[in-house]
Design a protein around this motif. Sequence first.
Motif, PDB file in Angstrom:
ATOM      1  N   ILE A 132       0.835  -1.209   0.000  1.00 12.62           N
ATOM      2  CA  ILE A 132       0.000   0.000   0.000  1.00 12.62           C
ATOM      3  C   ILE A 132       0.870   1.260   0.000  1.00 12.62           C
ATOM      4  O   ILE A 132       0.495   2.284  -0.558  1.00 12.62           O
ATOM      5  CB  ILE A 132      -0.970  -0.013   1.205  1.00 12.62           C
ATOM      6  N   GLN A 133       2.035   1.176   0.574  1.00  7.08           N
ATOM      7  CA  GLN A 133       2.934   2.322   0.645  1.00  7.08           C
ATOM      8  C   GLN A 133       3.817   2.458  -0.595  1.00  7.08           C
ATOM      9  O   GLN A 133       4.606   3.404  -0.694  1.00  7.08           O
ATOM     10  CB  GLN A 133       3.787   2.218   1.905  1.00  7.08           C
ATOM     11  N   SER A 134       3.652   1.545  -1.557  1.00  9.65           N
ATOM     12  CA  SER A 134       4.527   1.546  -2.736  1.00  9.65           C
ATOM     13  C   SER A 134       3.993   2.431  -3.865  1.00  9.65           C
ATOM     14  O   SER A 134       2.795   2.741  -3.933  1.00  9.65           O
ATOM     15  CB  SER A 134       4.693   0.118  -3.263  1.00  9.65           C
ATOM     16  N   GLN A 135       4.881   2.798  -4.757  1.00  9.77           N
ATOM     17  CA  GLN A 135       4.497   3.556  -5.947  1.00  9.77           C
ATOM     18  C   GLN A 135       3.624   2.705  -6.859  1.00  9.77           C
ATOM     19  O   GLN A 135       2.696   3.209  -7.489  1.00  9.77           O
ATOM     20  CB  GLN A 135       5.745   4.051  -6.697  1.00  9.77           C
ATOM     21  N   LYS A 136       3.888   1.421  -6.931  1.00  5.30           N
ATOM     22  CA  LYS A 136       3.089   0.539  -7.795  1.00  5.30           C
ATOM     23  C   LYS A 136       1.617   0.574  -7.380  1.00  5.30           C
ATOM     24  O   LYS A 136       0.729   0.616  -8.231  1.00  5.30           O
ATOM     25  CB  LYS A 136       3.620  -0.896  -7.764  1.00  5.30           C
ATOM     26  N   TYR A 137       1.350   0.566  -6.085  1.00 13.03           N
ATOM     27  CA  TYR A 137      -0.034   0.653  -5.610  1.00 13.03           C
ATOM     28  C   TYR A 137      -0.663   1.971  -6.065  1.00 13.03           C
ATOM     29  O   TYR A 137      -1.792   1.989  -6.563  1.00 13.03           O
ATOM     30  CB  TYR A 137      -0.097   0.524  -4.085  1.00 13.03           C
ATOM     31  N   ASP A 188       0.153   3.760  -8.626  1.00 16.43           N
ATOM     32  CA  ASP A 188      -0.039   3.688 -10.075  1.00 16.43           C
ATOM     33  C   ASP A 188      -1.261   2.842 -10.435  1.00 16.43           C
ATOM     34  O   ASP A 188      -1.994   3.165 -11.379  1.00 16.43           O
ATOM     35  CB  ASP A 188       1.201   3.118 -10.756  1.00 16.43           C
ATOM     36  N   GLN A 189      -1.482   1.759  -9.704  1.00 14.38           N
ATOM     37  CA  GLN A 189      -2.631   0.887  -9.982  1.00 14.38           C
ATOM     38  C   GLN A 189      -3.951   1.637  -9.848  1.00 14.38           C
ATOM     39  O   GLN A 189      -4.915   1.324 -10.554  1.00 14.38           O
ATOM     40  CB  GLN A 189      -2.665  -0.292  -9.008  1.00 14.38           C
ATOM     41  N   GLN A 190      -3.998   2.596  -8.969  1.00 18.00           N
ATOM     42  CA  GLN A 190      -5.250   3.308  -8.707  1.00 18.00           C
ATOM     43  C   GLN A 190      -5.748   4.066  -9.936  1.00 18.00           C
ATOM     44  O   GLN A 190      -6.928   4.393 -10.030  1.00 18.00           O
ATOM     45  CB  GLN A 190      -5.103   4.247  -7.508  1.00 18.00           C
ATOM     46  N   MET A 191      -4.880   4.310 -10.885  1.00 18.38           N
ATOM     47  CA  MET A 191      -5.250   5.043 -12.096  1.00 18.38           C
ATOM     48  C   MET A 191      -5.337   4.131 -13.320  1.00 18.38           C
ATOM     49  O   MET A 191      -5.491   4.611 -14.431  1.00 18.38           O
ATOM     50  CB  MET A 191      -4.244   6.171 -12.342  1.00 18.38           C
ATOM     51  N   ARG A 192      -5.249   2.832 -13.137  1.00 22.82           N
ATOM     52  CA  ARG A 192      -5.172   1.878 -14.241  1.00 22.82           C
ATOM     53  C   ARG A 192      -6.434   1.844 -15.108  1.00 22.82           C
ATOM     54  O   ARG A 192      -6.375   1.876 -16.319  1.00 22.82           O
ATOM     55  CB  ARG A 192      -4.892   0.475 -13.709  1.00 22.82           C
ATOM     56  N   ALA A 193      -7.587   1.758 -14.484  1.00 18.26           N
ATOM     57  CA  ALA A 193      -8.838   1.546 -15.220  1.00 18.26           C
ATOM     58  C   ALA A 193      -9.305   2.803 -15.940  1.00 18.26           C
ATOM     59  O   ALA A 193      -9.163   3.914 -15.436  1.00 18.26           O
ATOM     60  CB  ALA A 193      -9.926   1.064 -14.265  1.00 18.26           C
ATOM     61  N   LEU A 194      -9.896   2.595 -17.106  1.00 24.38           N
ATOM     62  CA  LEU A 194     -10.528   3.682 -17.850  1.00 24.38           C
ATOM     63  C   LEU A 194     -11.828   4.045 -17.137  1.00 24.38           C
ATOM     64  O   LEU A 194     -12.696   3.190 -16.927  1.00 24.38           O
ATOM     65  CB  LEU A 194     -10.822   3.238 -19.288  1.00 24.38           C
TER      66      LEU A 194
END
Length: 147
Positions: free
Chosen positions: A10-15, A17-23
């Motif tokens: 949850i503290q990572s950049q990947k998390y 980034d995932q939050q913006m994945r979906a259209l």
Amino acid sequence: MRAMVNRPFIQSQKYKDQQMRALREGAHPDILEFEKRLVTRMRKQDVPLYCHCCVRSMDDQNAAFVQGHSKAKAGQSAHNYGMAIDVIHSVHGWNLQRLSWALLGHIGQEISVQSGIEITWGGEWKFYDPAHWELTSWRTLKNQLPK
């Protein structure tokens, strides 16, 4: 719940980034509000979730149907009208135990009641789709969209 917890992720950049994945462009505000509440509630419990899919094109819907990932053809899915979300675990994806999905389903239904946003959960369908959430009245709402 313990199997889903992952505070370091949850503290990572990947998390993030995932939050913006979906259209989400063109999505119904109620489904976006439900998504926000579900992801936020679980993040507070150190469970990383994200919306894998929200708005899906007709071509993408047909591809999902052909691949057996959906029972709906183009135009038959709430995703085609921005009225559904698929929310999955940030690390395990769809690979959660049935009990974990049931817990997420229960929490999502609780959020639905608390927020007044009527939601149908795919974990209760014959075609088990526990990542899927859709506005219960999406078929009526889609008929109100501009043509």
